[in-house]
Design an enzyme around this catalytic site. Structure first.
Site, short mmCIF file in Angstrom:
data_model
loop_
_atom_site.label_atom_id
_atom_site.label_comp_id
_atom_site.label_asym_id
_atom_site.label_seq_id
_atom_site.Cartn_x
_atom_site.Cartn_y
_atom_site.Cartn_z
N LEU A 1 7.46 14.59 45.62
CA LEU A 1 8.50 14.06 46.50
C LEU A 1 8.56 14.86 47.80
O LEU A 1 8.66 16.09 47.77
CB LEU A 1 9.85 14.11 45.79
CG LEU A 1 11.03 13.54 46.59
CD1 LEU A 1 10.90 12.02 46.70
CD2 LEU A 1 12.35 13.93 45.95
N HIS A 2 8.50 14.15 48.92
CA HIS A 2 8.54 14.83 50.22
C HIS A 2 9.30 13.98 51.23
O HIS A 2 9.22 12.76 51.24
CB HIS A 2 7.13 15.13 50.72
CG HIS A 2 6.21 13.96 50.72
ND1 HIS A 2 5.53 13.54 49.59
CD2 HIS A 2 5.86 13.10 51.70
CE1 HIS A 2 4.80 12.48 49.88
NE2 HIS A 2 4.98 12.18 51.15
N LEU A 3 10.04 14.68 52.08
CA LEU A 3 10.84 14.07 53.13
C LEU A 3 10.11 14.24 54.46
O LEU A 3 9.68 15.34 54.81
CB LEU A 3 12.20 14.76 53.20
CG LEU A 3 13.14 14.39 54.35
CD1 LEU A 3 13.67 12.97 54.16
CD2 LEU A 3 14.28 15.39 54.45
#
Length: 758
Positions: A653-655
């Protein structure tokens, strides 16, 4: 106030039983029910298809309805049907849930005895009596499938003779309303025999002996019965004539799958993949049982859906085990499906031979040296597996850090493989609270709980990697995890992976076929704009990976490895904390483009996010906002959006924190543009709101979004290609759409008036 363990155990003990009787006509199912119900203080209901319709024969649907109603009323239920094959049992097994114990009692009595009883009886509820009964019993026994725990049973009792039946009747008769029975498989002899030894001898008689076979039945039936049933002789003749074909069929089904004399040879495609594991660190490492139980249940809950139909089994040697009772109580509190997770009392090195519980994978509570010796589970598993396990382990790793696990394929020569059908051992090391042992934590339970959580995550992810490999080998038909991995050989050293083994790659699964769109060309490998320096690989490797559509390819593992091993990439990272990492995107699609990367294992993409992750999402947003504001101090003309891709092409998960100038040579095609300028890109503030209110984010994973026409993100004008679009946006000064200016979706420098009033 939470229910304490004693109260929870008490509530759990009060749950009703659903007992499915399995046996041929004449095996004594109805008598069994009557004997138990006559002397038991527990409220029982007998569901019999022969009498379900107001004393007359009914159908299966009526039986299911009657059983469901009785269970709802808190009564225990006997299912009095033959139930000789898995399909017949499956609908009744589905009635089971966390509050119901699912049992089977198998009346596997000699065929001759069943036939004798069936032929002699009169006034049978289902009218199965006389000469026709012999052929019916024969036909049913040829299709017999003995029940297995993998079908969803908590306990199976096998009765092979009258004394076994009496013992089983006494066991169930003695149960009070709050009593329960240990789980497991009891009294099983040959778990996969399709035809009893007794009936095989009976059927193998040559035609010359047919008369004696007929006489054998005649001698067990009174002359009056033969005279009364005019067709008895014809039925017996038909029964005898079936013998040769029956023998041939039974030989066919008994062909070994691997080797004779091995329990591994009986493995069938119907078996549910099962991981048996001991409680990590609660024995010699003296970790708190209460805290360990909470972690076990939480991790089981996290992984139960991810593992498909596969099962997890917590094993300990004693019925008095504190950790088993705690975990069992906490699992019941959280309504964990007992078909996917249950506790079991037994020796982890002989679960199959000692109790009929087939576990293809077992976990070892290892020491950091990965060596035999010491005591407890580690010594027992190395001793049972023989030198083959030690050699195979050395090929994988020489040591293990706390919180990590390593998967070791068990060589087929190992006694544990041959006798128990165990194909893999997963070594796992937890935290140590024993001052006499290495890596003592000094009673620091904050750190200890984190390590134990990591240990179980590593263990269950290792099991998942085995399932993916097996799915490939079975053409994606594996029931445990119906997905494919990139691995090709069960004994390949690239196989059987964990998240902690530095020498192995991790190939995870995409959740959607749609993501194959990311694997079609060199440019498409940049679609998520998230390649790190560690993720750069040559074009040949990318194209090789492109042929597999459902897996996180090796190129897509870069962010995952950075999250797990940040110390190896510290020169490329902007910020490292316990929860997140910040790094520049190696293929930025704007002047400023950074990624805020979660360090939580098992959180691969936005679809994995649940309400439990809300604080993490807020932390990622806060960190992203901090970096956007830092960039604005350097260049106040920029504007930023913070958000996630609905279906990322890279794992972990990455923003995205990306400036809205989109001035970059790496922005090359329509997919690149639309992945940031359609609803495929989910603003961080909206994701946080949705997870807070609904427990999950709304995903917009649609091919059509990435194929939409190119439109300016400011004025929404259409453009035929990327060069024309870039030319336009370099000079477009239109205001951003109204929705972006709301709710903090767009981050920009404050106007002078705003700054003065703050």
């Amino acid at each position: 106030m939470d229910m304490d363990v004693d109260e929870t155990c008490k509530a759990q003990e009060e749950k009703p039983l659903l007992v499915i009787l399995v046996g041929a006509p004449g095996s004594g199912k109805s008598t069994f029910c009557e004997d138990v119900m006559r002397s038991s203080s527990r409220p029982w209901v007998r569901v019999c298809q022969d009498t379900i319709g107001n004393g007359k024969a009914g159908n299966k649907a009526q039986c299911l309805s009657s059983a469901a109603n009785a269970l709802k009323d808190g009564k225990s239920v006997f299912i009095d049907r033959c139930n000789l094959d898995r399909e017949q049992r499956s609908d009744f097994v589905k009635l089971g849930r966390a509050q119901i114990d699912m049992h089977a009692v198998v009346l596997d009595l000699p065929a001759k005895l069943c036939i004798s009883r069936s032929v002699k009886r009169t006034g049978h509820e289902g009218n199965l009596q006389g000469g026709k009964a012999a052929a019916v019993v024969n036909r049913m026994l040829q299709k017999k499938e003995l029940p297995k725990l993998s079908e969803g049973f908590n306990r199976i009792t096998f009765c092979h003779n009258e004394s076994d039946v009496v013992a089983a009747v006494n066991t169930y008769s003695a149960l009070g309303p709050r009593d329960n029975l240990p789980h497991g498989c009891f009294g099983q002899k040959n778990p996969d025999a399709k035809v009893q030894v007794g009936i095989m001898k009976f059927l193998k008689k040559a035609p010359a002996d047919a008369a004696s076979s007929e006489n054998s039945i005649r001698n067990s039936i009174s002359p009056q019965t033969f005279e009364k049933q005019g067709s008895s002789c014809k039925a017996v003749e038909k029964f005898s004539s079936l013998s040769d074909n029956a023998v041939l069929k039974s030989k066919e089904v008994e062909k070994p799958a691997v080797r004779s004399g091995s329990h591994a040879s009986h493995v069938s495609l119907d078996d549910v993949p099962t991981l048996a594991f001991p409680s990590i660190s609660t024995s010699d490492f003296q970790f708190s049982h209460e805290k360990a139980a909470d972690i076990i249940v939480d991790k089981v809950l996290e992984f139960s859906d991810k593992l498909g139909n596969a099962r997890l089994v917590l094993v300990d040697l004693s019925h008095k085990s504190k950790i088993l009772s705690l975990v069992k109580a906490k699992a019941a509190q959280k309504n964990i499906d007992t078909r996917k997770f249950f506790t079991h009392v037994g020796d982890i090195t002989c679960l199959y031979s000692g109790g009929g519980l087939r576990c293809s994978v077992i976990a070892n509570a290892a020491n950091w040296r990965l060596k035999p010796g010491g005591g407890g589970v580690n010594a027992a598993i190395f001793n049972a597996a023989g030198p083959a396990l030690e050699s195979a382990t050395k090929e994988r790793a020489k040591s293990l850090l706390p919180g990590n696990a390593i998967v070791v394929p068990l060589p087929s020569r190992s006694p544990l493989f041959v006798r128990e059908g165990v194909t893999h051992v997963i070594h796992v090391l937890g935290p140590n609270m024993n001052p006499q042992r290495p890596n003592y934590l000094g009673n620091d339970y904050g750190k200890g709980c984190k390590i134990l959580q990591d240990a179980y995550t590593s263990l269950f992810e290792g099991f998942a990697s085995i399932l993916r490999t097996q799915a490939v080998q079975s053409g994606g038909r594996n029931e445990g995890l119906g997905t494919k991995s990139l691995e090709h050989s069960e004994n390949s050293p690239r196989n059987h992976l964990t998240n902690t083994d530095q020498k192995m790659k991790r190939d995870e699964v995409h959740e959607s076929e749609k993501r194959r769109k990311y694997k079609g060309s060199e440019d498409d490998f940049e679609i998520d704009f998230t390649h790190s320096r560690a993720g750069k690989i040559d074009i040949k490797e990318k194209k090789a990976v492109a042929s597999t559509h459902k897996a996180w390819g090796s190129w897509a593992q870069a962010l995952y490895h950075i999250a797990i091993y940040p110390e190896r990439h510290k020169d490329d990272l902007l910020e490292i904390s316990e929860d997140v990492i910040v790094l520049n995107d190696v293929y930025p699609k704007a002047q400023k483009h950074v990624l805020v990367l979660s360090r939580t294992e098992g959180l691969d993409c936005l679809s994995d996010v649940k309400k439990d992750h809300l604080q993490l999402l807020k932390k990622m947003h806060a960190v992203g906002l901090k970096w956007a504001e830092k960039f604005l101090q350097e260049n106040a003309s920029l504007s930023f959006r913070l958000g996630y891709h609905s279906a990322p092409s890279m794992r972990q998960l990455h923003l995205h924190v990306i400036s809205q100038d989109f001035d970059s040579k790496h922005l090359k095609n329509k997919k690149h543009w639309n992945s940031f300028n359609t609803v495929f890109f989910r603003d961080s503030v909206d994701v946080i709101d949705e997870v807070s209110n609904h427990g999950k984010a709304t995903l917009k994973d649609d091919d059509k979004l990435l194929a939409m026409e190119l439109r300016c993100h400011r004025c929404r004008s259409a453009h035929p290609n990327i060069p024309r679009l870039k030319s336009h946006i370099s000079s477009c000064r239109a205001s951003f759409p109204a929705y972006l200016l709301e709710n903090g979706r767009l981050v920009h420098a404050a106007a002078p008036a705003e700054a003065g009033s703050s």
